[in-house]
Design an enzyme around this catalytic site. Structure first.
Site, PDB file in Angstrom:
ATOM      1  CG  HIS A  76       0.022   8.280   3.594  1.00  0.00           C
ATOM      2  ND1 HIS A  76      -1.339   8.200   3.495  1.00  0.00           N
ATOM      3  CD2 HIS A  76       0.473   7.002   3.546  1.00  0.00           C
ATOM      4  CE1 HIS A  76      -1.703   6.936   3.381  1.00  0.00           C
ATOM      5  NE2 HIS A  76      -0.626   6.178   3.419  1.00  0.00           N
ATOM      6  N   GLY A 116       5.107   4.334   9.638  1.00  0.00           N
ATOM      7  CA  GLY A 116       4.200   4.829  10.662  1.00  0.00           C
ATOM      8  C   GLY A 116       4.043   3.833  11.804  1.00  0.00           C
ATOM      9  CE  LYS A 127      -2.854   3.128   9.799  1.00  0.00           C
ATOM     10  NZ  LYS A 127      -3.373   1.800   9.413  1.00  0.00           N
ATOM     11  CG  MET A 136       0.135   0.148   0.026  1.00  0.00           C
ATOM     12  SD  MET A 136      -0.718  -1.421   0.083  1.00  0.00           S
ATOM     13  CE  MET A 136      -1.997  -1.088   1.267  1.00  0.00           C
ATOM     14  N   GLY A 137      -0.545   4.797  -1.275  1.00  0.00           N
ATOM     15  CA  GLY A 137      -1.304   5.906  -1.846  1.00  0.00           C
ATOM     16  C   GLY A 137      -2.612   6.180  -1.135  1.00  0.00           C
TER      17      GLY A 137
HETATM   18  P1  AMP Z   1      -0.136   2.584   3.700  1.00  0.00           P
HETATM   19  O1  AMP Z   1      -0.312   3.500   2.523  1.00  0.00           O
HETATM   20  O2  AMP Z   1      -1.385   2.353   4.474  1.00  0.00           O
HETATM   21  O3  AMP Z   1       0.614   1.324   3.338  1.00  0.00           O
HETATM   22  O4  AMP Z   1       0.818   3.358   4.700  1.00  0.00           O
HETATM   23  C1  AMP Z   1       2.042   3.889   4.281  1.00  0.00           C
HETATM   24  C2  AMP Z   1       2.824   4.320   5.490  1.00  0.00           C
HETATM   25  O5  AMP Z   1       2.065   5.305   6.202  1.00  0.00           O
HETATM   26  C3  AMP Z   1       3.057   3.176   6.482  1.00  0.00           C
HETATM   27  O6  AMP Z   1       4.375   3.300   7.004  1.00  0.00           O
HETATM   28  C4  AMP Z   1       2.021   3.413   7.535  1.00  0.00           C
HETATM   29  O7  AMP Z   1       2.383   2.920   8.803  1.00  0.00           O
HETATM   30  C5  AMP Z   1       1.944   4.921   7.550  1.00  0.00           C
HETATM   31  N1  AMP Z   1       0.671   5.382   8.087  1.00  0.00           N
HETATM   32  C6  AMP Z   1      -0.563   4.965   7.723  1.00  0.00           C
HETATM   33  N2  AMP Z   1      -1.508   5.560   8.479  1.00  0.00           N
HETATM   34  C7  AMP Z   1      -0.840   6.376   9.333  1.00  0.00           C
HETATM   35  C8  AMP Z   1      -1.250   7.270  10.378  1.00  0.00           C
HETATM   36  N3  AMP Z   1      -2.528   7.440  10.690  1.00  0.00           N
HETATM   37  N4  AMP Z   1      -0.287   7.945  11.043  1.00  0.00           N
HETATM   38  C9  AMP Z   1       1.024   7.777  10.741  1.00  0.00           C
HETATM   39  N5  AMP Z   1       1.469   6.955   9.770  1.00  0.00           N
HETATM   40  C10 AMP Z   1       0.547   6.273   9.084  1.00  0.00           C
END
Ligand code: AMP
Length: 282
Positions: A37, A147, A149, A30-31
């Protein structure tokens, strides 16, 4: 590196790559990218010929009273990060391009989406599954990187890929953290200074629970009570959304830790809702 906003254009470029026998890794985000990321991009870069990073704040995964409008956005910065990590393409569509006016098809894994984050975010994983399946279909990615997380999310997406015979390998990379243990998240920008100082308690409590489990505690309720007690001492402004011991693949809640077990939680700290988890036993 190309920046593409049209789903059709994304499909065409990925088709050309497939015809040239080049494998594609997809990193959906989601940027407002951070080092978490970047770790996913690095994994994708190292394990496929082409790396596609999507940047889309997916309205379908936000509830009516959630932070869709406030969610931080900075496409120029995200594109620069993706390029520096070797991405070949950033896909950053408008919401209308992904959801036609008559959009009526949804993908759900209801049993796995009922608990944990799904309890306070009904419909969230339906939105996640639907957008991720659309991205899989547009790119026909060989590899998709998520991730740990967001453990429940990657578990659900793995199930979806297996159940629907999707020809994609789903991988989940370890959580990237600040030096004090706080999991990196785009939503950490919502934290005030005081809240930021308390936030490492989320991880610290999970580490303590893992130690107790490793020392022989098998009662999930007692482990969770330990976590809640730790938070009330070290994170007075935190409000626990949930802290649950669950099976790491099925996400079914567990009463006893006598096999594979994950302790996952969400905590509201000011305007941020922060997730973390730890494997108590592999
Ligand atoms: P988001 O932009 O928050 O939707 O995350 C995009 C991707 O990045 C998802 O697969 C998350 O699980 C991963 N992600 C977010 N935060 C972390 C982190 N701290 N470490 C590893 N992966 C992450």
């Amino acid at each position: 590196m190309q920046i593409v906003t049209s789903p059709q254009k994304l499909r065409e470029l990925c088709s050309q790559w497939h015809h040239g026998h080049q494998s594609i890794a997809l990193v959906p985000t989601m940027g407002y990218c951070h080092a978490g990321h970047e770790a996913l991009m690095e994994y994708g870069r190292a394990n496929a010929d082409k790396l596609v990073v999507s940047v889309f704040v997916n309205p379908a995964q936000f509830g009516p009273n959630e932070d869709l409008a406030q969610y931080p956005r900075d496409l120029d910065r995200d594109a620069a990060i993706a390029e520096s990590r070797g991405a070949d393409l950033v896909f950053a569509p408008e919401a209308q391009a992904m959801y036609a006016d008559r959009h009526a098809t949804w993908v759900e894994v209801p049993t796995m989406a009922a608990g944990l984050c799904g309890t306070s975010r009904p419909g969230h994983f339906r939105g996640v599954c639907t957008i991720v399946l659309k991205l899989f279909n547009l790119t026909r990615a060989d590899l998709a990187v998520f991730g740990q997380k967001d453990w429940q999310q990657q578990a659900i997406l793995r199930r979806m890929a297996a159940d629907l015979d999707l020809p994609v390998k789903v991988v989940a990379c370890p959580t990237v953290r600040e030096a004090d243990g706080l999991a990196l998240s785009s939503r950490n920008v919502y934290l005030s200074d005081t809240e930021r100082k308390q936030a490492p308690a989320i991880r610290a409590a999970l580490l303590e629970a893992r130690e107790r489990a490793q020392a022989g505690e098998t009662d999930a309720r007692r482990l969770i009570d330990g976590v809640l007690g730790f938070w009330s001492r070290h994170m007075p402004d935190g409000i626990c959304d949930y802290a649950t011991v669950a099976h790491p693949e099925t996400m079914e809640p567990l009463e006893r830790v006598d096999g594979p077990a994950l302790l996952a939680c969400a905590v509201k700290l000011g305007k941020a809702r922060l997730l973390d988890n730890i494997l108590l036993r592999d």
